[in-house]
Design an enzyme around this catalytic site. Structure first.
Site, PDB file in Angstrom:
ATOM      1  N   ASP A 212       8.725  -6.534   8.531  1.00  0.00           N
ATOM      2  CA  ASP A 212       7.392  -5.837   8.416  1.00  0.00           C
ATOM      3  C   ASP A 212       7.453  -4.426   7.468  1.00  0.00           C
ATOM      4  OD1 ASP A 212       4.498  -5.365   8.946  1.00  0.00           O
ATOM      5  OD2 ASP A 212       5.316  -3.889  10.545  1.00  0.00           O
TER       6      ASP A 212
ATOM      7  N   HIS B 223       7.879  -2.185   2.409  1.00  0.00           N
ATOM      8  CA  HIS B 223       7.677  -0.742   1.830  1.00  0.00           C
ATOM      9  C   HIS B 223       8.659  -0.005   1.647  1.00  0.00           C
ATOM     10  CE1 HIS B 223       3.704  -2.167   3.162  1.00  0.00           C
ATOM     11  NE2 HIS B 223       3.773  -2.033   4.466  1.00  0.00           N
TER      12      HIS B 223
ATOM     13  N   HIS C 174       0.900  -1.130  -0.257  1.00  0.00           N
ATOM     14  CA  HIS C 174      -0.128  -0.124  -0.160  1.00  0.00           C
ATOM     15  C   HIS C 174       0.776   1.206  -0.140  1.00  0.00           C
ATOM     16  CE1 HIS C 174       0.332  -0.002   4.394  1.00  0.00           C
ATOM     17  NE2 HIS C 174       0.142   1.043   4.280  1.00  0.00           N
TER      18      HIS C 174
HETATM   19  C1  BG6 Z   1       1.546  -2.188   7.618  1.00  0.00           C
HETATM   20  C2  BG6 Z   1       2.397  -2.748   8.780  1.00  0.00           C
HETATM   21  O1  BG6 Z   1       1.946  -2.883   6.413  1.00  0.00           O
HETATM   22  O2  BG6 Z   1       2.053  -0.825   7.437  1.00  0.00           O
HETATM   23  C3  BG6 Z   1       2.156  -2.085   9.957  1.00  0.00           C
HETATM   24  O3  BG6 Z   1       2.304  -4.210   8.934  1.00  0.00           O
HETATM   25  C4  BG6 Z   1       2.478  -0.639   9.927  1.00  0.00           C
HETATM   26  O4  BG6 Z   1       3.050  -2.372  11.048  1.00  0.00           O
HETATM   27  C5  BG6 Z   1       1.747  -0.060   8.390  1.00  0.00           C
HETATM   28  O5  BG6 Z   1       1.937   0.289  10.946  1.00  0.00           O
HETATM   29  C6  BG6 Z   1       2.036   1.403   8.231  1.00  0.00           C
HETATM   30  O6  BG6 Z   1       1.391   1.867   7.227  1.00  0.00           O
HETATM   31  P1  BG6 Z   1       0.103   2.813   7.501  1.00  0.00           P
HETATM   32  O7  BG6 Z   1      -0.365   3.267   6.180  1.00  0.00           O
HETATM   33  O8  BG6 Z   1      -1.030   2.033   8.193  1.00  0.00           O
HETATM   34  O9  BG6 Z   1       0.740   4.106   8.348  1.00  0.00           O
END
Ligand code: BG6
Length: 456
Positions: free
Chosen positions: A223, A228, A166
């Site tokens: 994670d 990301h 995402h």
């Molecule tokens: C997720 C992680 O993919 O992304 C989480 O598993 C993290 O640990 C999160 O907190 C952060 O993204 P966002 O968009 O929720 O701030």
């Protein structure tokens, strides 16, 4: 706009990911783009729910996203739920046959169940144009990611596989394309002649938030950094693509990741790890991570990870890319920071320090700042520092909404290609191995601090 995908089949519909993220994001998307409201949403999961229970879930998720009654009613008019064993080929076959083709199958499931569901799909006749959507983590290392890619290749063509990250739907991250390639100013200095270092940081104040079951076997490196932050690095460091389409953009991303290696090629020295102890974040009491329910302290899971990566090509040789992410930190810091080299020569007569220019892209709400050295307002020969600061707002859709738009359009532009997913594991696998072997100490930091005292 209307979508080529007419049926959105949510596997794991009764789970947390579906209720907390996917349904609200779908609501946001349908609200922003009313032409998509003829989409048929089908929920499938282990729970023995009837349609009314499912509709209640859709209603509460859409209401949380502040979706209008018109959008909600349009979805409620056609949505339905089917209790399904998603690992059983006959059950999946019946489910898919009951949908208008071609469906998008979203696996909102734990990774091991996703693999079993995909294996079961080998015995299902998938309608032409079926799209498969997989969540992270995509595999647990390079070898398992390659195996999973091999399995998916037997189901649908690569362009119909959406590996969700995402962060690729974050407006700040997407803005890297406009900022880098639609301005004259940046591209000429976007290289090791002018850039000193790049920091990609995602420090959260959130702690474990009852996610021990997943997080304790993942940790901050897997994670956040493996997925990301390496995707963000790819967009920061890639060569300019000829076109922003699924082929050229994703080729550019894969190419730069292939050039990445951990600093000095030394996995034990390139990274640091730490775990939070009890403390306070914003007046909230945060318990010691090791004492959280569901945590196995002996696993030594890190809640803060840092990894320095080098991009071994002529544009970036010698420039460190520091990736860092952690939980329960005192200050929320989510940004890409480009620090430029000092001016080559500051004329004699100008007094004071010329600080390095710094370009900061802040993630959500989006902001761009550019720190510059100027002449001060008082003594005109005295150097001063200013920050140009633009607030870009929150973006048209939440990141998951952008990702779902790509899924429904059957456009994998914002999804991770199979070879790229494998590259991300290739980069971090040796670091994970060094950490598991105990070659790198697990430091500690109190929740609410900036990390271990000696990390500064
Ligand atoms: C997720 C992680 O993919 O992304 C989480 O598993 C993290 O640990 C999160 O907190 C952060 O993204 P966002 O968009 O929720 O701030």
């Amino acid at each position: 706009m209307s979508s080529p995908i007419q049926t959105f089949l949510l596997l794991g519909a009764s789970g947390d990911l579906a209720g907390r993220l996917l349904l609200p994001a779908l609501g946001d998307l349908l609200e922003a783009e009313p032409g998509r409201r003829d989409l048929v949403l089908v929920g499938a999961g282990a729970e023995d729910w009837d349609d009314a229970t499912w509709q209640d879930r859709v209603r509460s998720s859409f209401t949380a996203a502040k979706v209008s009654p018109a959008t909600l009613d349009a979805v409620l008019a056609t949505t339905r739920y089917q209790q399904t064993d998603v690992t059983d080929a006959a059950a999946l076959s019946a489910l898919i046959a009951s949908c208008a083709a071609p469906p998008a199958l979203y696996f909102a499931l734990p990774p091991a169940v996703t693999v079993r569901a995909c294996t079961a799909l080998l015995d299902v006749d998938l309608p032409e144009g079926t799209v498969l959507v997989l969540e992270k983590p995509f595999g647990t290392d390079q070898a398992s990611a390659a195996d999973l890619n091999g399995l998916l290749t037997r189901l649908v063509p690569e362009a119909q596989v959406h590996r969700v990250d995402h962060f690729l739907g974050r407006s700040t991250v997407l803005n890297l394309l406009g900022l880098r390639f639609a301005n004259r100013l940046f591209e000429p200095v976007w290289n090791n002649l002018h850039v000193e270092r790049v920091d990609i940081v995602f420090d959260e104040q959130l702690a474990l938030e009852n996610r021990a079951r997943y997080y304790d076997s993942a940790g901050a490196l897997m994670d956040m950094i493996q997925s990301h932050l390496l995707q963000v690095l790819a967009l920061v460091a890639m060569e300019p693509p000829a076109a922003v389409n699924e082929t050229d953009l994703r080729d550019a991303e894969a190419q730069v990741l292939r050039a990445c290696r951990v600093r000095g090629g030394d996995p034990a020295a390139a990274g640091r790890r730490a775990r939070y102890t009890a403390g306070h974040v914003d007046e909230r009491d945060i318990p010691d991570y090791a004492a959280e329910p569901g945590v196995d302290a002996s696993r030594g899971t890190e809640t803060l990870a840092e990894l320095v990566v080098e991009v071994d090509n002529s544009r970036w040789a010698g420039v460190p890319f520091r990736l860092r992410s952690g939980k329960a930190l005192g200050v929320k810091r989510k940004e890409v920071l480009i620090t430029f080299k000092p001016a080559t020569h500051v004329p004699v007569g100008l007094r004071g320090d010329a600080l390095p220019d710094r370009l900061r892209l802040v993630m959500g709400p989006d902001r761009i700042t550019l720190g510059l050295t100027v002449n001060g307002p008082d003594d005109p020969m005295e150097l001063d520092h200013v920050e140009l600061d633009v607030d870009l707002g929150a973006g048209r859709l939440p990141p998951y909404g952008e990702v779902l738009a790509g899924v429904l359009d059957g456009d994998p532009l914002l999804s991770v290609r199979g070879d790229t997913a494998e590259q991300c594991w290739r980069i971090v696998d040796p670091v994970l191995a060094a950490w598991r072997a105990g070659d790198v100490p697990l430091d500690t930091y109190p929740a609410g601090s900036d990390g271990p005292a000696d990390w500064a």
